[in-house]
Every structure is written in structure tokens, then in C-alpha cells.
Design a protein around this motif. Structure first.
Motif, PDB file in Angstrom:
ATOM      1  N   GLU A  10     -18.777 -33.645 -15.986  1.00 33.18           N
ATOM      2  CA  GLU A  10     -17.970 -32.483 -15.636  1.00 33.18           C
ATOM      3  C   GLU A  10     -18.458 -31.968 -14.288  1.00 33.18           C
ATOM      4  OE1 GLU A  10     -16.443 -29.810 -19.206  1.00 33.18           O
ATOM      5  OE2 GLU A  10     -18.298 -29.098 -18.366  1.00 33.18           O
ATOM      6  N   PRO A  11     -17.574 -31.463 -13.438  1.00 33.74           N
ATOM      7  CA  PRO A  11     -18.022 -30.885 -12.175  1.00 33.74           C
ATOM      8  C   PRO A  11     -19.041 -29.775 -12.427  1.00 33.74           C
ATOM      9  CG  PRO A  11     -15.660 -31.153 -12.159  1.00 33.74           C
ATOM     10  CD  PRO A  11     -16.124 -31.439 -13.565  1.00 33.74           C
ATOM     11  N   GLN A  12     -19.946 -29.604 -11.504  1.00 31.86           N
ATOM     12  CA  GLN A  12     -21.029 -28.640 -11.684  1.00 31.86           C
ATOM     13  C   GLN A  12     -20.774 -27.299 -10.995  1.00 31.86           C
ATOM     14  OE1 GLN A  12     -23.692 -29.168 -13.803  1.00 31.86           O
ATOM     15  NE2 GLN A  12     -22.339 -30.866 -14.329  1.00 31.86           N
ATOM     16  N   ASP A  13     -19.518 -26.957 -10.757  1.00 37.08           N
ATOM     17  CA  ASP A  13     -19.258 -25.627 -10.183  1.00 37.08           C
ATOM     18  C   ASP A  13     -18.927 -24.649 -11.306  1.00 37.08           C
ATOM     19  OD1 ASP A  13     -15.837 -25.649  -8.971  1.00 37.08           O
ATOM     20  OD2 ASP A  13     -16.689 -26.697 -10.669  1.00 37.08           O
ATOM     21  N   SER A  14     -19.127 -23.382 -11.046  1.00 38.77           N
ATOM     22  CA  SER A  14     -18.933 -22.349 -12.056  1.00 38.77           C
ATOM     23  C   SER A  14     -17.472 -21.888 -12.100  1.00 38.77           C
ATOM     24  CB  SER A  14     -19.818 -21.147 -11.725  1.00 38.77           C
ATOM     25  OG  SER A  14     -19.499 -20.058 -12.566  1.00 38.77           O
ATOM     26  N   PRO A  15     -16.904 -21.746 -13.296  1.00 37.65           N
ATOM     27  CA  PRO A  15     -15.540 -21.222 -13.394  1.00 37.65           C
ATOM     28  C   PRO A  15     -15.399 -19.834 -12.768  1.00 37.65           C
ATOM     29  CG  PRO A  15     -16.177 -22.217 -15.467  1.00 37.65           C
ATOM     30  CD  PRO A  15     -17.410 -22.183 -14.605  1.00 37.65           C
ATOM     31  N   ARG A  31      -9.193 -29.381  -8.460  1.00 36.13           N
ATOM     32  CA  ARG A  31      -8.956 -30.831  -8.422  1.00 36.13           C
ATOM     33  C   ARG A  31      -9.853 -31.499  -7.377  1.00 36.13           C
ATOM     34  NH1 ARG A  31      -5.131 -31.633 -11.989  1.00 36.13           N
ATOM     35  NH2 ARG A  31      -3.531 -30.067 -12.304  1.00 36.13           N
ATOM     36  N   ASP A  32     -10.043 -30.839  -6.234  1.00 32.03           N
ATOM     37  CA  ASP A  32     -10.940 -31.377  -5.203  1.00 32.03           C
ATOM     38  C   ASP A  32     -12.382 -31.441  -5.707  1.00 32.03           C
ATOM     39  OD1 ASP A  32      -8.811 -31.636  -3.456  1.00 32.03           O
ATOM     40  OD2 ASP A  32      -9.322 -29.836  -2.279  1.00 32.03           O
ATOM     41  N   GLN A  33     -12.762 -30.521  -6.576  1.00 32.05           N
ATOM     42  CA  GLN A  33     -14.115 -30.500  -7.134  1.00 32.05           C
ATOM     43  C   GLN A  33     -14.313 -31.555  -8.223  1.00 32.05           C
ATOM     44  OE1 GLN A  33     -16.884 -28.717  -6.291  1.00 32.05           O
ATOM     45  NE2 GLN A  33     -15.735 -28.000  -4.523  1.00 32.05           N
ATOM     46  N   GLY A  34     -13.197 -32.136  -8.700  1.00 34.20           N
ATOM     47  CA  GLY A  34     -13.306 -33.216  -9.677  1.00 34.20           C
ATOM     48  C   GLY A  34     -12.870 -32.901 -11.089  1.00 34.20           C
ATOM     49  N   TRP A  35     -12.273 -31.731 -11.322  1.00 36.66           N
ATOM     50  CA  TRP A  35     -11.747 -31.422 -12.653  1.00 36.66           C
ATOM     51  C   TRP A  35     -10.557 -32.336 -12.917  1.00 36.66           C
ATOM     52  CZ3 TRP A  35     -14.545 -28.536 -15.798  1.00 36.66           C
ATOM     53  CH2 TRP A  35     -15.479 -27.662 -15.251  1.00 36.66           C
ATOM     54  N   SER A  36     -10.576 -33.034 -14.036  1.00 34.36           N
ATOM     55  CA  SER A  36      -9.505 -33.987 -14.338  1.00 34.36           C
ATOM     56  C   SER A  36      -8.234 -33.294 -14.813  1.00 34.36           C
ATOM     57  CB  SER A  36      -9.963 -35.012 -15.369  1.00 34.36           C
ATOM     58  OG  SER A  36     -10.373 -34.372 -16.559  1.00 34.36           O
ATOM     59  N   THR A  37      -8.378 -32.153 -15.464  1.00 29.09           N
ATOM     60  CA  THR A  37      -7.229 -31.385 -15.939  1.00 29.09           C
ATOM     61  C   THR A  37      -7.424 -29.932 -15.552  1.00 29.09           C
ATOM     62  OG1 THR A  37      -7.023 -32.846 -17.852  1.00 29.09           O
ATOM     63  CG2 THR A  37      -5.855 -30.742 -17.974  1.00 29.09           C
ATOM     64  N   VAL A  38      -6.385 -29.333 -14.966  1.00 29.35           N
ATOM     65  CA  VAL A  38      -6.404 -27.919 -14.616  1.00 29.35           C
ATOM     66  C   VAL A  38      -5.192 -27.289 -15.279  1.00 29.35           C
ATOM     67  CG1 VAL A  38      -6.374 -26.230 -12.754  1.00 29.35           C
ATOM     68  CG2 VAL A  38      -7.514 -28.425 -12.416  1.00 29.35           C
ATOM     69  N   ARG A  39      -5.439 -26.250 -16.064  1.00 26.15           N
ATOM     70  CA  ARG A  39      -4.364 -25.630 -16.846  1.00 26.15           C
ATOM     71  C   ARG A  39      -4.252 -24.166 -16.445  1.00 26.15           C
ATOM     72  NH1 ARG A  39      -4.464 -26.052 -23.435  1.00 26.15           N
ATOM     73  NH2 ARG A  39      -6.454 -24.995 -23.159  1.00 26.15           N
ATOM     74  N   SER A  40      -3.082 -23.761 -15.907  1.00 27.51           N
ATOM     75  CA  SER A  40      -2.807 -22.368 -15.555  1.00 27.51           C
ATOM     76  C   SER A  40      -1.945 -21.753 -16.643  1.00 27.51           C
ATOM     77  CB  SER A  40      -2.075 -22.281 -14.215  1.00 27.51           C
ATOM     78  OG  SER A  40      -2.923 -22.678 -13.167  1.00 27.51           O
ATOM     79  N   LEU A  41      -2.399 -20.625 -17.154  1.00 21.64           N
ATOM     80  CA  LEU A  41      -1.746 -19.998 -18.300  1.00 21.64           C
ATOM     81  C   LEU A  41      -1.437 -18.530 -18.022  1.00 21.64           C
ATOM     82  CD1 LEU A  41      -4.461 -21.368 -20.686  1.00 21.64           C
ATOM     83  CD2 LEU A  41      -2.125 -22.230 -20.574  1.00 21.64           C
ATOM     84  N   PRO A  42      -0.327 -18.021 -18.562  1.00 17.46           N
ATOM     85  CA  PRO A  42      -0.056 -16.595 -18.441  1.00 17.46           C
ATOM     86  C   PRO A  42      -0.953 -15.821 -19.413  1.00 17.46           C
ATOM     87  CG  PRO A  42       1.653 -17.641 -19.730  1.00 17.46           C
ATOM     88  CD  PRO A  42       0.753 -18.735 -19.249  1.00 17.46           C
ATOM     89  N   PRO A  43      -1.170 -14.525 -19.177  1.00 18.39           N
ATOM     90  CA  PRO A  43      -1.972 -13.725 -20.097  1.00 18.39           C
ATOM     91  C   PRO A  43      -1.403 -13.776 -21.520  1.00 18.39           C
ATOM     92  CG  PRO A  43      -1.515 -12.492 -18.100  1.00 18.39           C
ATOM     93  CD  PRO A  43      -0.683 -13.745 -18.047  1.00 18.39           C
ATOM     94  N   GLY A  44      -2.269 -13.930 -22.489  1.00 19.80           N
ATOM     95  CA  GLY A  44      -1.847 -13.924 -23.884  1.00 19.80           C
ATOM     96  C   GLY A  44      -1.195 -15.203 -24.366  1.00 19.80           C
ATOM     97  N   ALA A  45      -1.230 -16.262 -23.577  1.00 18.01           N
ATOM     98  CA  ALA A  45      -0.601 -17.527 -23.974  1.00 18.01           C
ATOM     99  C   ALA A  45      -1.276 -18.079 -25.225  1.00 18.01           C
ATOM    100  CB  ALA A  45      -0.708 -18.547 -22.845  1.00 18.01           C
ATOM    101  N   VAL A  46      -0.485 -18.685 -26.089  1.00 25.45           N
ATOM    102  CA  VAL A  46      -1.012 -19.350 -27.271  1.00 25.45           C
ATOM    103  C   VAL A  46      -1.398 -20.766 -26.854  1.00 25.45           C
ATOM    104  CG1 VAL A  46      -0.479 -20.148 -29.591  1.00 25.45           C
ATOM    105  CG2 VAL A  46       0.450 -17.974 -28.786  1.00 25.45           C
ATOM    106  N   ILE A  47      -2.682 -21.103 -27.041  1.00 20.28           N
ATOM    107  CA  ILE A  47      -3.177 -22.413 -26.605  1.00 20.28           C
ATOM    108  C   ILE A  47      -4.026 -23.046 -27.701  1.00 20.28           C
ATOM    109  CG2 ILE A  47      -3.177 -21.826 -24.158  1.00 20.28           C
ATOM    110  CD1 ILE A  47      -6.213 -21.355 -24.393  1.00 20.28           C
TER     111      ILE A  47
END
Length: 71
Positions: A10-15, A31-47
Motif C-alpha cells: 500500500e502507498p505510504q502516504d497518510s490519508p 493514483r500518482d502515489q500508487g493507490w490502485s482504487t480511489v473511491r469518492s463518496l458523498p456524505p452519508g453514502a451507504v458503502i
């Protein structure tokens, strides 16, 4: 006996470094840091809550990252 597989790294940068950034810029940076999946969610989204190595989640409010976490 078969070797035990090594999970992907996993990339070693802090969220926390993504909080406050414009959501599109944050996604590009992640993505440039190497995260394979990036998920953008609205507030309160069911995940789903399963942990996925290499996934970075963003909660986006008004076009900016309000919260970021791994998994």
C-alpha cells in the motif's frame, strides 16, 4: 508445500494529507502515489465495509475532500 502469498503493498502516504483538497486533484494525486482504487463518496453514502488493500476512500462535500481513509 506452496509458499504463502504476499499481499500487495500500500502507498505510504497518510490519508489526512488529502483532506481539504479539490476532489479531482486529490484523486489524481492518489493514483500518482500508487493507490490502485480511489473511491469518492458523498456524505452519508451507504458503502461496503470490507477492507481492500490499496483502496483510498474520500468523502466529498462541495467538491472538496472532507474525510479520507484507507480500505
Amino acid at each position: 508445500m506452496a509458499p504463502i502469498p504476499t499481499p500487495p503493498g500500500e502507498p505510504q502516504d497518510s490519508p489526512d494529507t488529502y483532506v481539504g483538497l479539490d476532489s479531482e486533484a486529490a484523486e489524481r494525486r492518489a493514483r500518482d502515489q500508487g493507490w490502485s482504487t480511489v473511491r469518492s463518496l458523498p456524505p452519508g453514502a451507504v458503502i461496503t465495509m470490507e477492507y481492500r488493500v490499496g483502496r483510498l476512500n474520500f468523502e466529498v462535500r462541495d467538491g472538496r475532500v472532507a474525510r479520507a481513509w484507507k480500505g
